[in-house]
Design an enzyme around this catalytic site. Structure first.
Site, PDB file in Angstrom:
ATOM      1  N   GLU A 210       0.836  -1.207   0.000  1.00 49.00           N
ATOM      2  CA  GLU A 210       0.000   0.000   0.000  1.00 49.00           C
ATOM      3  C   GLU A 210       0.871   1.258   0.000  1.00 49.00           C
ATOM      4  OE1 GLU A 210      -2.907   2.302  -0.603  1.00 49.00           O
ATOM      5  OE2 GLU A 210      -3.519   0.234  -0.220  1.00 49.00           O
TER       6      GLU A 210
ATOM      7  N   GLU B 201       1.596   6.461  -7.019  1.00 51.04           N
ATOM      8  CA  GLU B 201       0.554   7.432  -7.369  1.00 51.04           C
ATOM      9  C   GLU B 201       1.098   8.859  -7.323  1.00 51.04           C
ATOM     10  OE1 GLU B 201      -2.839   6.762  -4.874  1.00 51.04           O
ATOM     11  OE2 GLU B 201      -3.473   5.015  -6.020  1.00 51.04           O
TER      12      GLU B 201
END
Length: 116
Positions: free
Chosen positions: A64, A71
Site C-alpha cells: 500500500e 501514485e
C-alpha cells in the site's frame, strides 16, 4: 560508511511512514492489522501462525505504501490525465488488492479452524 547519513536515512523512512498514514487506505490496513493482532492474542496462535500473519500484514501495508508512492510520482510526472498514468496507478492498486485478498484468505485459513 557515513554513520550520520545512515541514521538520517532512518529518519527519512520514519517520516515516510508518518506521511503514508495520512492515506485512507493505509489507515484501513493498519486498523485491520490491529484487529488481526487482537484476535490472534485471544485465539492463541502458534509461533508459525504469528510469523505468517506478520509477514502477510507487512506485505499488504508495504505494498500500500509503494502504491501511494507510485501514485504521487505519476501525478508529479503527468499532472494531466493520461491513459498510461491511469494504467500505472491502476496496476499498482491492483497489486495491493492481490495481496489484500490473499491476506484475507490466509487469515481465514488460520483462524476459522481454531474458532469452529
Amino acid at each position: 560508511m557515513n554513520v550520520s547519513k545512515f541514521f538520517k536515512s532512518f529518519n527519512y523512512a520514519i517520516e515516510g511512514i508518518f506521511t503514508a498514514t495520512k492515506e485512507q487506505n493505509l489507515r484501513f490496513h493498519l486498523v485491520s492489522a490491529l484487529v488481526v493482532v487482537i484476535a490472534g492474542f485471544y485465539t492463541g496462535l502458534s509461533t508459525t501462525e504469528w510469523l505468517i500473519l506478520i509477514l502477510v500484514m507487512a506485505l499488504v501495508i508495504g505494498t500500500e505504501m509503494v502504491n501511494s508512492a507510485i501514485e504521487r510520482v505519476v501525478d508529479l510526472a503527468s499532472p494531466e490525465i493520461h491513459p498510461l498514468a491511469k494504467q500505472a496507478k491502476d496496476i499498482a492498486a491492483g497489486a495491493v488488492l492481490v495481496f489484500a485478498v490473499a491476506s484475507v484468505i490466509i487469515g481465514l485459513l488460520i483462524f476459522l479452524p481454531k474458532w469452529f
